[in-house]
Scaffold this active site. Sequence first.
Site, PDB file in Angstrom:
ATOM      1  N   SER A  73       0.831  -1.212   0.000  1.00 38.03           N
ATOM      2  CA  SER A  73       0.000   0.000   0.000  1.00 38.03           C
ATOM      3  C   SER A  73       0.864   1.260   0.000  1.00 38.03           C
ATOM      4  CB  SER A  73      -0.908   0.024   1.230  1.00 38.03           C
ATOM      5  OG  SER A  73      -1.690  -1.135   1.292  1.00 38.03           O
TER       6      SER A  73
HETATM    7  N1  SAH Z   1      -0.781  -4.939   4.137  1.00 35.14           N
HETATM    8  C1  SAH Z   1      -0.096  -5.212   2.878  1.00 35.14           C
HETATM    9  C2  SAH Z   1      -0.986  -4.885   1.693  1.00 35.14           C
HETATM   10  C3  SAH Z   1      -0.969  -5.981   0.691  1.00 35.14           C
HETATM   11  S1  SAH Z   1      -2.204  -5.917  -0.576  1.00 35.14           S
HETATM   12  C4  SAH Z   1       1.241  -4.517   2.829  1.00 35.14           C
HETATM   13  O1  SAH Z   1       1.556  -3.736   3.750  1.00 35.14           O
HETATM   14  O2  SAH Z   1       2.013  -4.775   1.905  1.00 35.14           O
HETATM   15  C5  SAH Z   1      -3.477  -6.938   0.124  1.00 35.14           C
HETATM   16  C6  SAH Z   1      -3.139  -8.377   0.383  1.00 35.14           C
HETATM   17  O3  SAH Z   1      -4.340  -9.025   0.808  1.00 35.14           O
HETATM   18  C7  SAH Z   1      -2.631  -9.179  -0.815  1.00 35.14           C
HETATM   19  O4  SAH Z   1      -1.381  -9.715  -0.516  1.00 35.14           O
HETATM   20  C8  SAH Z   1      -3.699 -10.282  -0.999  1.00 35.14           C
HETATM   21  O5  SAH Z   1      -3.152 -11.526  -1.413  1.00 35.14           O
HETATM   22  C9  SAH Z   1      -4.291 -10.365   0.396  1.00 35.14           C
HETATM   23  N2  SAH Z   1      -5.629 -10.939   0.512  1.00 35.14           N
HETATM   24  C10 SAH Z   1      -6.700 -10.798  -0.332  1.00 35.14           C
HETATM   25  N3  SAH Z   1      -7.772 -11.480   0.141  1.00 35.14           N
HETATM   26  C11 SAH Z   1      -7.369 -12.071   1.310  1.00 35.14           C
HETATM   27  C12 SAH Z   1      -8.018 -12.906   2.264  1.00 35.14           C
HETATM   28  N4  SAH Z   1      -9.294 -13.307   2.137  1.00 35.14           N
HETATM   29  N5  SAH Z   1      -7.306 -13.328   3.331  1.00 35.14           N
HETATM   30  C13 SAH Z   1      -6.006 -12.963   3.492  1.00 35.14           C
HETATM   31  N6  SAH Z   1      -5.346 -12.182   2.615  1.00 35.14           N
HETATM   32  C14 SAH Z   1      -6.008 -11.726   1.545  1.00 35.14           C
END
Ligand code: SAH
Length: 212
Positions: free
Chosen positions: A59
């Site tokens: 993000s």
């Molecule tokens: N907090 C992260 C943001 C990553 S983007 C950071 O600081 O980099 C969001 C993430 O959510 C992705 O890696 C995606 O694979 C994950 N995601 C999507 N649906 C999900 C679910 N149901 N359970 C766990 N992770 C999920």
Amino acid sequence: MYETEREELVNNLRQRGIKNERVLSAFLKVHRHLFVPDIMIHNAYLDVALPIGQGQTISQPYTVALMTELLDPQPNHKILEIGTGSGFQAAILYELGAKVFTIERNFELYNQTVKLFEKLNYKIATRCSDGTIGWSDFAPYDGIIVTAGSPSIPENFKKQLKVGGKLIIPVGDKLNQVMKIVTKISDDKFSIEEISSFAFVPLIGQDGWKEK
Ligand code: SAH
């Protein structure tokens, strides 16, 4: 390394309205360049989201700072994060003294980030599964932060929150979401505030978007 860049990023976050000094100092402690792929390293301290592989993104720093400020975790607060991704948001929460539990559904990202946490000696509880059902073993949580866009507010998150606790979750369609700040007032009473528009990758799972 990149100390000047981190200071510039923090100044930028301050100018954009982030006021919580504890949150800002966590951004000086966490080295974002370790959380992005090597080819992105020179952009690591720009205030932008970056690709991290598997079609996912780390993000934008401003969004991480804002969500963290809204959550306002106190030392020893138990915080559940859904969507570990690069691990950057979890690392910020950890540096704030929270007990962090984080769930990632993508196995490759999960593996990569668990290794990074080990290397950095971050004691963060990780799990590879569908985060839309929460993590009941360690509930209730002082806070839950969802870093992927959801079509609605999953019931399990409300259930697994302490009374007085806060859930920060982007809710909307696949392209745009509003950030909802859900406070648990009593076992069955919640207040909801909303702020402007965001663009997260989709939350995919049982209580999120269905996988195609
Ligand atoms: N907090 C992260 C943001 C990553 S983007 C950071 O600081 O980099 C969001 C993430 O959510 C992705 O890696 C995606 O694979 C994950 N995601 C999507 N649906 C999900 C679910 N149901 N359970 C766990 N992770 C999920």
